[in-house]
Design a protein around this motif. Structure first.
Motif, PDB file in Angstrom:
ATOM      1  N   ALA A 149       0.849  -1.185   0.000  1.00  0.00           N
ATOM      2  CA  ALA A 149       0.000   0.000   0.000  1.00  0.00           C
ATOM      3  C   ALA A 149       0.882   1.231   0.000  1.00  0.00           C
ATOM      4  N   ARG A 164      -7.953   1.120  -3.548  1.00  0.00           N
ATOM      5  CA  ARG A 164      -7.367   2.157  -2.712  1.00  0.00           C
ATOM      6  C   ARG A 164      -8.116   2.199  -1.387  1.00  0.00           C
ATOM      7  N   ASP A 165      -7.475   2.788  -0.401  1.00  0.00           N
ATOM      8  CA  ASP A 165      -8.094   2.930   0.906  1.00  0.00           C
ATOM      9  C   ASP A 165      -7.586   4.216   1.541  1.00  0.00           C
ATOM     10  N   ARG A 268      -4.151   5.832   0.113  1.00  0.00           N
ATOM     11  CA  ARG A 268      -3.105   4.873  -0.256  1.00  0.00           C
ATOM     12  C   ARG A 268      -3.607   3.910  -1.327  1.00  0.00           C
ATOM     13  N   GLU A 269      -2.816   3.797  -2.360  1.00  0.00           N
ATOM     14  CA  GLU A 269      -3.118   2.860  -3.446  1.00  0.00           C
ATOM     15  C   GLU A 269      -2.625   1.480  -3.056  1.00  0.00           C
ATOM     16  N   ARG A 270      -3.487   0.475  -3.233  1.00  0.00           N
ATOM     17  CA  ARG A 270      -3.078  -0.905  -3.016  1.00  0.00           C
ATOM     18  C   ARG A 270      -2.648  -1.502  -4.343  1.00  0.00           C
TER      19      ARG A 270
END
Length: 306
Positions: A149, A164-165, A268-270
């Motif tokens: 992430a 994403r989260d 945050r991009e996973r």
């Protein structure tokens, strides 16, 4: 130059055991036989592979280079065997995955449960690691796939974003921050925090952000897993910085609120990382596809505090 796969496997076993005797045992060889094979391998390469001492063995620079390549060769041999078994395709095989804390505790169990139920011939070794160790593991062939992430430097690797989260601040219902819509990281330091265990990816990431500000956490307690973090927060032990997906899930059974974290790195991009997707066995490519499908289903707009 001819390489014997038995010698390469023995070499890797010795490296991992940091002992010739331990490596020989793993390879089902006697110690003298293993010693002769290692010496023959060193002679063939014209390089010393180990520093030997009474405490065991340590890799030389040449040994470190061979370890990286040997792991890759052996993984590819296993992938080749899988592709041509009677269960060809994505129905059989063994995968090793290194992933961050959120992936291991939040969504990979759900994805893997469906994936493995549909493929009885597939086995998976899932290990929680820090981002830097995930990258190293994929680069040196220790791991087939990595799940990370945030933005990281990934030279020589394929990166496939799949969801994403957002990181948010989870709080009890009656907390002073409950009236806020957004809060900066440094503002949260006025309150005790509940954090994950040492070695978790998220805690390491947050400590790095605070170090850049010349600050550190006032951690009241540390626990394993986001459920435990949320339970501590619910009863007023402290506040915590967690993925919004974790808070939403635990709000179904716990009395929690959350406030958006007003930081550029909170989104945050996973991503899945691999050396070469096309070179992976069918089961690995199918798992990547399953993660993409999961990400499409779970993709959400920017969070609204509640």
């Amino acid at each position: 130059m001819h390489f014997d796969l038995t010698d390469l496997r023995l070499f890797v076993h010795v490296c991992e055991a940091r002992s010739l005797t331990g490596g020989a045992r793993q390879a089902h060889l006697s110690t003298p036989a293993a010693s002769m094979r290692i010496k023959a391998l060193e002679n063939q390469l014209g390089s010393r592979l180990f520093y030997r001492s009474s405490q065991g063995v340590d890799l030389t620079p040449a040994g470190q280079r061979l370890l990286t390549q040997a792991r890759l060769v052996l993984r590819q041999v296993e992938h080749l065997k899988t592709e041509f078994t009677e269960h060809a395709g994505d129905a059989a095989g063994h995968l090793r995955i290194f992933a961050n804390t959120t992936a291991v505790t939040e969504f990979l169990p759900e994805v893997l449960a469906r994936f493995l139920a549909e493929r009885p011939g597939v086995t998976v070794d899932l290990q929680e690691r820090l981002n830097r160790d995930i990258l190293r593991g994929v680069l040196d062939g220790t791991s087939d796939l990595g799940v990370i992430a945030g933005g990281v430097d990934t030279p020589g690797l394929e990166v496939l974003p799949f969801s994403r989260d957002h990181l948010v601040v989870a709080i009890p219902l009656s907390h002073p921050l409950a009236e806020r819509e957004r809060v900066r990281l440094i503002e949260t330091l006025a309150y005790p925090h509940v954090g994950l265990h040492d070695g978790s990816t998220l805690l390491s990431f947050l400590r790095d952000r605070l170090e850049a500000l010349g600050e550190q956490f006032a951690l009241r307690t540390q626990v394993y897993g986001f459920e435990a973090v949320c339970r501590m927060i619910e009863v007023g032990v402290g506040i915590g910085i967690v993925p919004v997906s974790a808070v939403r899930r635990h709000q179904r059974t716990m009395r929690l609120r959350w406030v958006a974290l007003d930081e550029p790195w909170a989104l945050r991009e996973r991503s899945v990382i691999t050396r070469e997707l096309a070179a992976l066995p069918g089961c690995a490519r199918a798992l990547v596809e399953a993660l993409v499908v999961y990400g499409d289903a779970e993709r959400a707009p920017d969070p609204v505090p509640r």
